[in-house]
Design a protein around this motif. Structure first.
Motif, PDB file in Angstrom:
ATOM      1  N   UNK A  35      48.796  83.770  54.164  1.00 13.35           N
ATOM      2  CA  UNK A  35      48.562  85.037  53.458  1.00 13.35           C
ATOM      3  C   UNK A  35      47.386  84.858  52.509  1.00 13.35           C
ATOM      4  N   UNK A  36      46.185  85.192  52.989  1.00 11.85           N
ATOM      5  CA  UNK A  36      44.977  84.983  52.197  1.00 11.85           C
ATOM      6  C   UNK A  36      44.547  86.259  51.462  1.00 11.85           C
ATOM      7  N   UNK A  37      45.438  87.219  51.379  1.00  6.83           N
ATOM      8  CA  UNK A  37      45.170  88.392  50.558  1.00  6.83           C
ATOM      9  C   UNK A  37      44.552  89.540  51.321  1.00  6.83           C
ATOM     10  N   UNK A  38      44.278  90.593  50.568  1.00  6.73           N
ATOM     11  CA  UNK A  38      43.788  91.836  51.134  1.00  6.73           C
ATOM     12  C   UNK A  38      42.318  91.744  51.530  1.00  6.73           C
ATOM     13  N   UNK A  39      42.004  92.369  52.661  1.00  7.39           N
ATOM     14  CA  UNK A  39      40.608  92.503  53.084  1.00  7.39           C
ATOM     15  C   UNK A  39      40.189  93.941  52.840  1.00  7.39           C
ATOM     16  N   UNK A  40      39.392  94.164  51.791  1.00  4.32           N
ATOM     17  CA  UNK A  40      39.039  95.515  51.389  1.00  4.32           C
ATOM     18  C   UNK A  40      38.227  96.230  52.467  1.00  4.32           C
ATOM     19  N   UNK A  41      38.522  97.510  52.631  1.00  5.83           N
ATOM     20  CA  UNK A  41      37.854  98.370  53.625  1.00  5.83           C
ATOM     21  C   UNK A  41      38.124  97.911  55.051  1.00  5.83           C
ATOM     22  N   UNK A  42      39.247  97.239  55.239  1.00  7.32           N
ATOM     23  CA  UNK A  42      39.597  96.752  56.571  1.00  7.32           C
ATOM     24  C   UNK A  42      39.756  97.893  57.566  1.00  7.32           C
ATOM     25  N   UNK A  43      40.255  99.042  57.083  1.00  8.92           N
ATOM     26  CA  UNK A  43      40.453 100.196  57.965  1.00  8.92           C
ATOM     27  C   UNK A  43      39.136 100.660  58.588  1.00  8.92           C
ATOM     28  N   UNK A  44      38.043 100.429  57.868  1.00 10.91           N
ATOM     29  CA  UNK A  44      36.723 100.834  58.371  1.00 10.91           C
ATOM     30  C   UNK A  44      35.990  99.688  59.048  1.00 10.91           C
ATOM     31  N   UNK A  45      36.629  98.512  59.091  1.00 14.73           N
ATOM     32  CA  UNK A  45      36.003  97.314  59.667  1.00 14.73           C
ATOM     33  C   UNK A  45      34.687  96.994  58.965  1.00 14.73           C
ATOM     34  N   UNK A  79      34.794  87.666  52.463  1.00 16.42           N
ATOM     35  CA  UNK A  79      33.510  88.002  53.077  1.00 16.42           C
ATOM     36  C   UNK A  79      32.670  86.746  53.314  1.00 16.42           C
ATOM     37  N   UNK A  80      32.645  85.843  52.339  1.00 15.68           N
ATOM     38  CA  UNK A  80      31.896  84.595  52.508  1.00 15.68           C
ATOM     39  C   UNK A  80      32.522  83.715  53.586  1.00 15.68           C
ATOM     40  N   UNK A  81      33.847  83.680  53.637  1.00 16.62           N
ATOM     41  CA  UNK A  81      34.512  82.896  54.674  1.00 16.62           C
ATOM     42  C   UNK A  81      34.160  83.439  56.062  1.00 16.62           C
ATOM     43  N   UNK A 110      39.679  75.483  49.771  1.00 18.21           N
ATOM     44  CA  UNK A 110      40.156  74.109  49.896  1.00 18.21           C
ATOM     45  C   UNK A 110      41.144  73.999  51.040  1.00 18.21           C
ATOM     46  N   UNK A 111      42.054  74.964  51.139  1.00 17.38           N
ATOM     47  CA  UNK A 111      43.065  74.950  52.185  1.00 17.38           C
ATOM     48  C   UNK A 111      42.448  75.050  53.571  1.00 17.38           C
ATOM     49  N   UNK A 112      41.373  75.836  53.688  1.00 15.32           N
ATOM     50  CA  UNK A 112      40.734  76.056  54.985  1.00 15.32           C
ATOM     51  C   UNK A 112      39.617  75.049  55.282  1.00 15.32           C
TER      52      UNK A 112
END
Length: 228
Positions: A35-45, A79-81, A110-112
């Motif tokens: 669970x790496x959190x919310x991806x903003x504007x995901x609905x619009x890709x 976004x950077x990831x 760090x985890x990734x």
């Protein structure tokens, strides 16, 4: 005519809101590292459209696979990831005024296994003494949307929206690219806010168009500017 670039204030514009938000996100991540959190504007890709735009324009201005990149209001760093996963391997810096955000993004990196490639730091981008250097690419995905809701005014009476373009100019090298995505501002409003003596609108990212009441529009817009 009403200036629609002026927004009402909201708790979404406060540091406390985002500290609380990312504190909860960190707790969720500790319980479930997937669970790496919310991806903003995901609905619009929007995120992938930003990444694809940069990939499609490699060779234009300062856009290269090894471009130096700074992400303003980086949040969870997603976004950077995503850029790193899409073969951008230059130095990347994510900044946010929320310490909890920076801690969260650092923990994910760090985890990734990204920690040697992508750095994060807490910063108030409006402080005169903040100077992280120059970059080829500056990114904003929803950050101006959020901080414009703070209602903050500076000693000269100017707002965050009034001085935002100066922050971008300071960060960009000549021929550097500023790519911004917004849901609160239209393309014309972003152009009015950002474009100036050295920053010029270059291109836009296309999104599906909807029509309501005879008016056509999109839920978000992404605009690219170049420093000349």
């Amino acid at each position: 005519m009403e200036d629609t670039s002026k927004l009402n204030t909201s708790k979404l514009g406060t540091k406390q809101y985002w500290d609380d938000f990312y504190s909860l996100e960190r707790e969720n991540f500790k319980e479930n590292p997937e669970d790496v959190g919310e991806c903003w504007f995901n609905d619009s890709d929007a995120e992938m459209r930003m990444v694809d735009f940069l990939n499609d324009n490699i060779g234009s201005y300062n856009i290269k696979s090894d471009s130096s990149i700074i992400d303003l209001g980086t949040g969870n760093g997603h976004l950077l990831f995503e850029l790193f996963e899409n073969d951008f391997d230059g130095s990347m810096l994510g900044v946010d005024y929320s310490e909890q955000s920076v801690n969260f993004a650092t923990e994910i990196a760090k985890n990734k296994g990204y920690n040697d490639s992508i750095k994060f730091e807490q910063a108030d981008i409006f402080q005169n003494n903040w100077n992280p250097g120059k970059f080829d690419i500056v990114l904003d995905k929803g950050t101006l949307d959020a901080i414009a809701l703070s209602g903050i005014k500076f000693d000269d009476g100017k707002t965050i929206v009034d001085i935002y373009s100066k922050v971008i100019e300071k960060l960009l090298d000549k021929d550097g690219v500023f790519l911004i995505t917004s849901c609160n501002f239209t393309e014309d409003e972003l152009t009015k806010i950002i474009q100036g003596d050295s920053l010029k609108k270059w291109d836009i990212v296309k999104y599906p168009v909807f029509e309501f009441g005879g008016v056509k529009g999109t839920t978000v817009c992404t605009v690219a500017f170049v420093k000349q």
